[in-house]
Enzyme design. Sequence first.
Site, PDB file in Angstrom:
ATOM      1  N   GLU A 153      -1.014 -30.691   7.874  1.00  0.00           N
ATOM      2  CA  GLU A 153      -1.461 -29.707   6.966  1.00  0.00           C
ATOM      3  C   GLU A 153      -2.662 -29.185   7.368  1.00  0.00           C
ATOM      4  O   GLU A 153      -2.752 -27.663   7.457  1.00  0.00           O
ATOM      5  CB  GLU A 153      -1.480 -30.530   5.691  1.00  0.00           C
ATOM      6  CG  GLU A 153      -2.058 -29.573   4.582  1.00  0.00           C
ATOM      7  CD  GLU A 153      -2.328 -30.183   3.133  1.00  0.00           C
ATOM      8  OE1 GLU A 153      -1.868 -31.501   2.788  1.00  0.00           O
ATOM      9  OE2 GLU A 153      -2.932 -29.453   2.155  1.00  0.00           O
ATOM     10  N   ASP A 180      -2.634 -34.282   3.126  1.00  0.00           N
ATOM     11  CA  ASP A 180      -3.505 -35.055   2.348  1.00  0.00           C
ATOM     12  C   ASP A 180      -2.546 -35.774   1.509  1.00  0.00           C
ATOM     13  O   ASP A 180      -1.487 -35.676   1.309  1.00  0.00           O
ATOM     14  CB  ASP A 180      -4.261 -33.867   1.391  1.00  0.00           C
ATOM     15  CG  ASP A 180      -5.372 -33.360   2.254  1.00  0.00           C
ATOM     16  OD1 ASP A 180      -5.712 -33.757   3.569  1.00  0.00           O
ATOM     17  OD2 ASP A 180      -5.818 -31.954   1.961  1.00  0.00           O
ATOM     18  N   TYR A 233       0.801  -1.231   0.015  1.00  0.00           N
ATOM     19  CA  TYR A 233      -0.154   0.248   0.006  1.00  0.00           C
ATOM     20  C   TYR A 233       0.783   1.161   0.146  1.00  0.00           C
ATOM     21  O   TYR A 233       0.562   2.224  -0.505  1.00  0.00           O
ATOM     22  CB  TYR A 233      -0.789   0.059   1.162  1.00  0.00           C
ATOM     23  CG  TYR A 233      -2.077  -0.902   0.971  1.00  0.00           C
ATOM     24  CD1 TYR A 233      -2.940  -0.744  -0.240  1.00  0.00           C
ATOM     25  CD2 TYR A 233      -2.408  -1.817   1.655  1.00  0.00           C
ATOM     26  CE1 TYR A 233      -4.182  -1.497  -0.455  1.00  0.00           C
ATOM     27  CE2 TYR A 233      -3.467  -2.625   1.588  1.00  0.00           C
ATOM     28  CZ  TYR A 233      -4.311  -2.574   0.490  1.00  0.00           C
ATOM     29  OH  TYR A 233      -5.315  -3.317   0.327  1.00  0.00           O
TER      30      TYR A 233
END
Lengths: 716, 376
Positions: free
Chosen positions: B208, B260, B109
């Site tokens: 995870e 996973d 910004y």
Amino acid sequence: MAGVAKATTLDGAGEPKAKKGKAPIAETLALAQKEISVAEFFERNRQILGFDSPVKALITAIKEATDNSLDACEESGILPDILIEVHKTAHADELRICVEDNGPGIVKRQLGNIFGRLLYGSRFHAIRQSRGQQGIGISAVVLYGQLTTGHHAVVTSKIGVGHPAVRVEMGLNTKKNEPEMFNEAMDESWTKPSGTRIEVTIKAKFQGGRQSAFEFLRSTSIVNPHARFTFLDPTGVKTVFERVTDEVPAKTTEIKPHPHGTELGTILKMARDAKQRKLTGFLTEEFSSVGSDTARKILSEAKLENVDPKDLSREEARRLHEAFAKVKIMAPPTDCLSPIGEQLVRRGLKKETEDVSPEFITTVTRPPSVWGGHPFQVEVGIVYGGTLPAEEQVRILRFANRVPLLYQGGGCASTVTVQDVDWRRYGLDQRGGNGMPTGPAILLVHVASTKVPFTSEAKEAIAPMEEIQKEVKLGLQEAARHLGRHLAKKAKRAKVSEKFTLVNKILPELAKKSAAMLGKPTPDLSTIVCKIMDVVWIEDPIVAYEKLEGQTVMVRKKAEKAEAGAPAPGKEAKGEKDAKGDKKAKGKATLEAFAEAALETAPADGAPAAPEVQQKPAHLAKSTITMTNYMMGSKKFRFFVVVPETSVFVSATPEPKTVKDRYLMWEIPAMKPTEKLALTYQVAGVEKGGVDDVETFVEGINELHVVGADPWRGGE
Amino acid sequence: MAAAPKTKRSADKAEREQVALKSLQAIATQVYTHLSKAVIPEVQLPSRNKGNIVFDEKHRVWKYGAEMTTRSAKSVDGAYMLLRTMYLSDFIKEMIDQNKSSTLREMYYISEGWDLAKFHSQDESDLLGEDLEVMTTSMREDFKLRPEENGAAIVGDLKVVETIRNNQKRTLHCQDDVGETGYHIPYNVEPDRLAFKDVKADFVVAIETGGMFARLVENEFDTKNNCALVHLKGQPARCTRRLIKRLNEEHDLPVVVFTDGDPWSFRIFASVAYGAIKTAHISEYLATPTAQFMGITPSDIVNYDLPTDKLSEQDVDALKAELVDPRFDDDWWRGEINLQLEMNKKSEQQALAKYGLNFVTDTYLPEKLTEMGILK
Ligand SMILES: Nc1ncnc2c1ncn2[C@@H]1O[C@H](COP(=O)(O)OP(=O)(O)OP(=O)(O)O)[C@@H](O)[C@H]1O
Ligand SMILES: [Mg+2]
């Protein structure tokens, strides 16, 4: 017209005697066999004439009436001013259509034949480029109105000052194919010196979109840049399609049939009606392009004596017909055609595509050619960019003899040929290199001919003739090359203008910021700028037009058989004039000076002794071209500007090295790094807007280092 | 500009910041010198792509190789990059001078005020921050740039000693003093900000997904098996990887990674164990070479007969890319990746719930950890 054959019963006299007992079945059948008039035939088969749906009927009616008005005005040298009105009626499915022109008018005794009788006209027997061909058009509209609404048409016509305007209600007796007229009267309210107005009430539907009355008129306006159309639609909205030129197109001339386009039956009929006593005379006088030499060759090929044409038997006529195909015969004359011209097509397109603000328009008028003994000429245009949809198929505007073709696009020679061009080479998308291209473009294809081979009586599509397709393809490819060049130039400019941002904005910032961080002075960047740019940058020309009040300029007519524009050597030598010897044409532009300049530059190679010149309103185009050398070293090169062949060079600063029919050439002296140079030149005799897209070329410098001009390839 | 060889980072913050300032100044000097000698300015840095990572034998992690790319002002992109580098350097100097720091998002910004040099997305500004690290010997933190808190957490029998405001210290026990979401890992886990104490856990399980982390916490897997649970929260942030590495190096805790069973999760493991491609210049600070992949492996999917989804096109592409990724270039990974391609299926960690909520803690983890020699 195959279906219009008469079916009459034979009288019994010549028939074999019937066997005893039952009468032959054919006798019973014979009771039902009777004449069908042409009118009755069309009553049943209205789709043949383009009245298959209410939406289409409206457009067809407007088209037939405006075609006639434009034809009549052109023949009479009148600038057309045509009013088209569509009104609602008490019935939702009926519309009243009025088309009024300022043409020559029609004499009273012909009104009935023209509007109340099918197959009556002035163009069927004449071999010339005109919109009307068959003598069916307007009477079919009257018939359709009568058939679908029961209303008679109202025709008003005035043939000149001092003659009253005649108004008559018109019907059509379909059994006899004869007019029925009622309430003939004078129309006191008529104010124009001459003209014709037709009002019909027909079953029709008004709608918007591509196949709409509005689009039809918009398209018509593109190819008739000399005409003004005022359109009042049923919702009361009035649109004026203004003319962009005050020049009436050259009147088309009638020619004799060419042997190659004549069928056996026609030969027989012509021979029967021949005034000549000998075949040689018949051949040379009744056909075009046949001299006595050729006539003799035809006879010997056909193994015919030089007999009286009236004695020609069917068999002999057949031999004659065959000989036509074998003997070498000159092509038919082509000066009978009236193409619109590159400048006018461009201006028409420009005006009618203003709402999409295209970035590029190019037009090509091909030299005339011949199909099956009929002269024809192709014109092509491409409109590109602006707000045209980039993901959709391009739109094709098809025209024949200055009439838009809105239906049956799929089978039309123009569409088929568009699909046959590999557009990918020129910057449009096209799956597999054939089929309809996709991209923000509109293509225009106009075929003008003394005989356009339509696929049907409704004149909606051009039959795919090999010769025509070949010319259309050449035209499309030439225009596409212009487009390709434009796009390549644009891409190069885009790439280089990125660099402009780089050298003019980012680098100075980088210098300033790094200097500030280190507390040092800001370094000078000019060498780096050239190192990064490494091009000679040529701006697009800025063109301003000035009308020279009350003056006209004499300019050459465009060379008829200009071969791809490359001036012949002889012509070049004659046409070229030393800029220094051109003093009288410089400075103030005067009528005399232009005329002289024009005569001086006229080609003299075998052309008629007196160069053909044309009077044109004097418009002066002033172009300015700025160029900058953004390369490390000094650069000199030759710079070319293409000018319309029909324009007259007036002046330029600095002085060009060479002035030719088609181009001007400057020797650009060595330009130092970051040096700028501005060229200005003036040409006269152009239409306003006619030289907006000037093509520029360079020679003697590596083309990769030039932005804004293409490499010169010897004037092609 | 050649990438300077990495020198050992100083333990002193002020010293590190001075080094950072010097290297930034060097870049500006190079650009300025080029410009004033009419040379098109450019800088060089190691190519940051898969083709340019090599195995560092000494640290046993994957780092950038010798291939260099040039950012030159000859192209618009290169010129913008150099201009932004100038602005960013100037901004960093200002922060160091005023002893302030900013988040990466704030930096993005702040660039709003940089006119031409402003960034068009935070990805752009994050990338430039990394580029600066690659070009110099310094790290993001030395440039006073820090990431957002990302919510990764740890639970286990150990204490952390944090430096809080006004240089006060605070000690927290990562089971007793934290809620069920665990101790939130701060962005700076360097020893001067965070130290470990009383590390009683025997090993680390890095997980995870948040769902599985919560399951193990609820099932009290950490207390029952005396381990630390770290929530990776997807692709782990630098601080999470750094924290795992410190536990592993300073306290000898074995690390297993539990994700996973799909190609993206394999990459998560790779960034923990081998080093990520984006941060290969600091792999030796972030990667834990002895970390082991526990599962879900493609073999697990078969052996435990887990519920599956079909591989998407992107999954297949990612697996194929891994087959040519040097980090996965060993027999075990090749076998597993090919197996997955063959069966064309993937499973999530939470698919284990097929056998009940306790299956993962009662059966799967004990079986796997025993197999790996971590539980006896
Ligand atoms: N507005 C008009 N002003 C002058 N003459 C007209 C006008 N409309 C028609 N004519 C004359 O009437 C003739 C018949 O017109 P019609 O439209 O029926 O046939 P066409 O134009 O010759 O052929 P096509 O069937 O192809 O339209 C024309 O050939 C023309 O001579
Ligand atoms: Mg007509």
